[in-house]
Design an enzyme around this catalytic site. Structure first.
Site, PDB file in Angstrom:
ATOM      1  N   GLU A 132     -21.181 -25.008 -22.918  1.00  0.00           N
ATOM      2  CA  GLU A 132     -21.565 -24.611 -21.568  1.00  0.00           C
ATOM      3  C   GLU A 132     -23.084 -24.510 -21.471  1.00  0.00           C
ATOM      4  O   GLU A 132     -23.765 -24.252 -22.476  1.00  0.00           O
ATOM      5  CB  GLU A 132     -20.966 -23.238 -21.231  1.00  0.00           C
ATOM      6  CG  GLU A 132     -19.469 -23.164 -21.387  1.00  0.00           C
ATOM      7  CD  GLU A 132     -18.949 -21.728 -21.415  1.00  0.00           C
ATOM      8  OE1 GLU A 132     -17.732 -21.550 -21.539  1.00  0.00           O
ATOM      9  OE2 GLU A 132     -19.763 -20.784 -21.321  1.00  0.00           O
ATOM     10  N   LYS A 148     -26.467 -22.700 -20.951  1.00  0.00           N
ATOM     11  CA  LYS A 148     -26.930 -21.317 -21.107  1.00  0.00           C
ATOM     12  C   LYS A 148     -27.880 -21.028 -19.952  1.00  0.00           C
ATOM     13  O   LYS A 148     -29.080 -21.289 -20.024  1.00  0.00           O
ATOM     14  CB  LYS A 148     -27.622 -21.112 -22.448  1.00  0.00           C
ATOM     15  CG  LYS A 148     -27.970 -19.655 -22.709  1.00  0.00           C
ATOM     16  CD  LYS A 148     -28.622 -19.463 -24.059  1.00  0.00           C
ATOM     17  CE  LYS A 148     -28.860 -17.994 -24.328  1.00  0.00           C
ATOM     18  NZ  LYS A 148     -29.730 -17.362 -23.326  1.00  0.00           N
ATOM     19  N   TYR A 204     -18.267 -18.315 -16.053  1.00  0.00           N
ATOM     20  CA  TYR A 204     -17.944 -19.018 -17.283  1.00  0.00           C
ATOM     21  C   TYR A 204     -17.062 -18.241 -18.268  1.00  0.00           C
ATOM     22  O   TYR A 204     -16.883 -18.690 -19.408  1.00  0.00           O
ATOM     23  CB  TYR A 204     -19.228 -19.440 -18.013  1.00  0.00           C
ATOM     24  CG  TYR A 204     -20.281 -18.359 -18.137  1.00  0.00           C
ATOM     25  CD1 TYR A 204     -21.495 -18.503 -17.498  1.00  0.00           C
ATOM     26  CD2 TYR A 204     -20.063 -17.196 -18.873  1.00  0.00           C
ATOM     27  CE1 TYR A 204     -22.490 -17.531 -17.604  1.00  0.00           C
ATOM     28  CE2 TYR A 204     -21.036 -16.228 -18.980  1.00  0.00           C
ATOM     29  CZ  TYR A 204     -22.250 -16.405 -18.350  1.00  0.00           C
ATOM     30  OH  TYR A 204     -23.221 -15.439 -18.450  1.00  0.00           O
ATOM     31  N   LYS A 218     -30.763 -22.677 -28.577  1.00  0.00           N
ATOM     32  CA  LYS A 218     -31.933 -22.600 -27.714  1.00  0.00           C
ATOM     33  C   LYS A 218     -32.774 -23.879 -27.847  1.00  0.00           C
ATOM     34  O   LYS A 218     -33.115 -24.288 -28.959  1.00  0.00           O
ATOM     35  CB  LYS A 218     -32.798 -21.396 -28.091  1.00  0.00           C
ATOM     36  CG  LYS A 218     -32.187 -20.041 -27.754  1.00  0.00           C
ATOM     37  CD  LYS A 218     -32.116 -19.848 -26.255  1.00  0.00           C
ATOM     38  CE  LYS A 218     -32.001 -18.388 -25.887  1.00  0.00           C
ATOM     39  NZ  LYS A 218     -33.231 -17.637 -26.011  1.00  0.00           N
ATOM     40  N   CYS A 223     -54.382   3.782 -39.651  1.00  0.00           N
ATOM     41  CA  CYS A 223     -53.744   3.862 -38.337  1.00  0.00           C
ATOM     42  C   CYS A 223     -54.818   3.862 -37.242  1.00  0.00           C
ATOM     43  O   CYS A 223     -55.773   4.646 -37.321  1.00  0.00           O
ATOM     44  CB  CYS A 223     -52.907   5.133 -38.241  1.00  0.00           C
ATOM     45  SG  CYS A 223     -52.178   5.388 -36.590  1.00  0.00           S
ATOM     46  N   CYS A 269     -54.557   7.695 -35.543  1.00  0.00           N
ATOM     47  CA  CYS A 269     -54.833   8.959 -36.255  1.00  0.00           C
ATOM     48  C   CYS A 269     -55.609   8.757 -37.544  1.00  0.00           C
ATOM     49  O   CYS A 269     -55.885   9.726 -38.273  1.00  0.00           O
ATOM     50  CB  CYS A 269     -53.526   9.694 -36.543  1.00  0.00           C
ATOM     51  SG  CYS A 269     -52.458   8.862 -37.744  1.00  0.00           S
ATOM     52  N   CYS A 303     -47.460   3.931 -40.329  1.00  0.00           N
ATOM     53  CA  CYS A 303     -48.281   5.135 -40.414  1.00  0.00           C
ATOM     54  C   CYS A 303     -47.347   6.265 -40.832  1.00  0.00           C
ATOM     55  O   CYS A 303     -46.397   6.587 -40.103  1.00  0.00           O
ATOM     56  CB  CYS A 303     -48.916   5.442 -39.059  1.00  0.00           C
ATOM     57  SG  CYS A 303     -49.693   7.075 -39.012  1.00  0.00           S
ATOM     58  N   CYS A 353     -49.212  11.954 -35.624  1.00  0.00           N
ATOM     59  CA  CYS A 353     -49.736  10.747 -34.969  1.00  0.00           C
ATOM     60  C   CYS A 353     -49.253  10.725 -33.521  1.00  0.00           C
ATOM     61  O   CYS A 353     -48.043  10.605 -33.273  1.00  0.00           O
ATOM     62  CB  CYS A 353     -49.250   9.508 -35.717  1.00  0.00           C
ATOM     63  SG  CYS A 353     -49.919   7.961 -35.078  1.00  0.00           S
TER      64      CYS A 353
END
Length: 669
Positions: free
Chosen positions: A113, A115, A225, A312, A406, A409, A424, A430
């Site tokens: 089918e 997509k 579908y 895809k 980080c 922080c 971190c 943080c």
């Protein structure tokens, strides 16, 4: 015209207009001019106004929508709307078949089918009439958009033909055709409004509009579908789609039944060349096992069916300049590098940023400052950098080096062995992590706190009123009222919502804690198997792995979470505040301990009960459903068409198979 004459004429007009709609929007065979159609529709509108006693929710007049603003109610799906796994190559399609062949014996037919790239919808019909339309939502619950869907002329309000079940669901995709999309954007630009980025966004946004008369003007389309229900016509998917077409649904004519995987691959290649000629957007092909019995045999993972997958097509690629790399901190401390790009058009959208995911991606791309990079949309949605044009790199350009600390922080980052991301570790200090955890805690699938959003959480955090999720339960009206855009009513709404959250069931509270790798589905599994937070906190790695669908990574994360003194104190506080940290056992007069300690595998098709009903019966009587045969299996509950491979494994391990009747006798049915 008297009442009796009006009733006859109204029914006549409705029948004619339903037929004309179907001919035009589903069959693409107009049988009346637009002018004549409008004249008949106007006559019906006038008659319904004069004789409101003959009003019908499924009258063709409902297609024009209403000016009344709607508020969408959340509706739980009868059957979860799961997502599909994605593939991008012929090899992965063959791997999909290999996995099926390991579980299913004999020849397998597939249905291919389009997509469609729109927004998923589930339609429920009773006695041939549309009664409800629900969006996919989170797969468990969606929005009731029935009034808006009734304006879509390719969706039948009243079924034609015969043989449809008294009640069933049909699923599909709501789309905005390219022609409508382009016209709409021209209109928006003319009146100074921003154009929609792509047809998918336009369709999704339109479906969620609160004025159905505007939705009606947007000319959305709907392709169906997938048929669901207890009394659907046949035991194969393709034939059910043909039946749905006979009932008046717009089932795509390019759907194809394939006898083997070679025909599937040929279909994929054919439509890769032809997809640009379609009137609506697609981004791939969906492949489904045709036999419903085989679908049941294959079953589901936590996120998707094992009997379906999507292929895809290759995404569009463009080149642009890399301006700089910045870093985002997630609620679990995960650091995500982000490429900030010179704006470029890609697949209908303006792209300025792309995720670089982790340090390895940056290293593998060998990114340098001001590089010319190639960008694609992963799965046609998320922009990503896939390559660098080395010929355009400056000799003085410096290599992009991943950060050591980080960005929020300044704590030194860590990277666990075997993991792709840096983290971190300063989760209690943080700011983005603290706020992210609180935002997760109050989200819809967790505690679903009303009146609180990111901005309010940020304000509360900045003012020092909350330092973690426990702080929410210490808030007072005096804390909230002085905040920007707050007042007595807003404060009361928030406090009432916090109080009501103490009734949220244990599995959602467990999900709300934000334990790494414990999503909503995993939280449900854990809550069912280990029905209290105290038992979960003291569970060993081995005990956790025994739980259905809990692997080593999840188990390690749970053990690590509860070994942390901060988390222990947090859970203790939440317990004091009265949150549900133990699963409520609902007594059932039909329950028993007959199957206690037994691990049972279900295979084949059955006459008296569905597989899901049999699973419920196993749990009702104290047993445990397991997915595959092993030494720990107590017995196989076998129906018709149990695969030879399962029977061979059963014999090899010296295990027993019980029939449906034998099983029912065991539990006293």
């Amino acid at each position: 015209m008297n009442q009796a004459e009006a009733k006859v004429r109204i029914e006549e007009l409705r029948g004619q207009l339903h037929t004309y709609n179907h001919n035009y929007y589903v069959l693409s065979q107009p049988s009346i001019s637009d002018y004549d159609f409008d004249m008949l529709l106007n006559e019906l509108i006038d008659l319904e106004k004069q004789f409101p006693e003959f009003n019908d929710q499924n009258s063709p007049t409902q297609r024009v929508g209403s000016d009344i603003n709607l508020e969408f109610n959340q509706v739980e799906h009868k059957y979860p709307m799961l997502s599909l796994g994605n593939t991008y190559s012929e090899e992965e399609i063959r791997d999909f078949e290999t996995r099926i062949k390991k579980l299913i014996d004999g020849d397998v037919e597939y249905v291919c089918e389009m997509k469609y790239d729109g927004t998923s919808i589930s339609l429920t019909y009773e006695k041939g009439k549309l009664v409800q339309a629900v969006t996919r939502g989170d797969g468990v619950k969606g929005d009731d958009v029935t009034a808006n869907v009734k304006t879509i002329r390719s969706v039948p309000l009243q079924l034609s033909g015969k043989g449809f079940p008294d009640e069933f669901e049909i699923r599909g995709e709501i789309l905005m055709p390219f022609e409508v999309f382009n016209s709409l954007n021209e209109e928006r630009e003319e009146i100074g409004e921003a154009a929609f980025a792509n047809p998918r966004n336009a369709a999704s946004g339109t479906l969620k509009m609160q004025n159905s008369s505007i939705v009606a003007k947007r000319k959305l389309d709907c392709y169906l579908y997938y048929l669901l229900g207890k009394e659907i016509p046949t035991r194969n998917h393709y034939s059910n789609l043909q039946s749905a077409k006979d009932w008046g649904f717009k089932v795509p004519s390019n759907t194809k039944l394939c006898k083997n995987i070679e025909e599937v691959i040929a279909f994929i290649k054919e439509w890769d060349e032809k997809r640009d000629d379609l009137p609506v957007p697609i981004d791939g092909i969906v492949i489904k096992v045709n036999s419903l019995d085989m679908q049941e045999e294959l079953g589901f993972t936590a996120k998707s069916p094992r009997w379906a997958i999507s292929y895809k097509y290759k995404a569009e690629r463009v080149s642009t300049k890399l301006e700089k790399v910045t870093y985002q901190v997630g609620r679990t401390g995960s650091i995500t590098p982000v490429a900030n790009l010179e704006a470029v058009q890609l697949a209908g959208t303006t792209v300025k940023r792309a995720s670089l995911h982790n340090a390895d991606i940056i290293q593998n791309l060998d990114l340098h400052e001001n590089d010319t990079v190639y960008v694609e949309k992963g799965g046609e949605i998320i922009p990503k950098i896939v390559g660098v044009e080395l010929s355009e790199r400056s000799a003085e350009a410096k290599r992009i080096e991943y950060i050591d600390n980080c960005p929020e922080c300044n704590t030194a980052l860590v990277r666990k062995e075997g993991e792709a991301n840096h983290y971190c570790p300063n989760e209690m200090g943080c700011p983005p992590q603290i706020k992210g955890k609180i935002e997760h805690f109050i989200s819809r699938r967790a505690l679903d706190l009303d009146g609180l959003g990111e901005e309010t959480i940020d304000l509360l955090f900045q003012k020092g009123l909350i330092k973690d999720v426990s702080g929410l339960f210490r808030l007072t009206k005096e804390d909230i009222v002085p905040l920007d855009r707050m007042g007595d009513k807003s404060a009361e709404r928030i406090l009432n919502s916090i109080e009501n959250s103490k009734q949220v069931p244990y599995e959602r509270v467990l999900y709300a804690l934000g334990i790494r790798y414990v999503g909503a589905t995993v939280a449900k599994k854990l809550a069912k198997a280990i029905p209290s937070i105290d038992k979960l906190a003291t569970s060993t790695l081995e005990e956790l792995i025994e739980v259905d669908e809990i692997g080593g990574k999840i188990a390690e994360s749970i053990v690590e979470y509860f070994s942390n003194e901060y988390h222990q104190n947090l859970v203790a506080q939440l317990k004091e505040f009265g949150l549900q940290l133990e699963k409520k056992i609902v007594e059932d007069e039909n329950s028993s301990n007959t199957l206690e300690g037994l691990s049972i595998v279900i295979s084949g098709s059955f006459n008296k009960y569905s597989r899901d009903e049999l699973k419920d019966l196993i749990e009702l009587h104290g047993g445990k459903n397991v997915g595959s045969i092993s030494k720990k299996t107590s017995f196989l509950l076998g129906g018709e068409k149990v695969g030879p491979s399962k029977l061979a494994k059963l014999e090899k391990l010296g295990l027993e198979m019980k029939s449906e009747d034998e099983f029912l006798k065991m539990i006293g049915l």
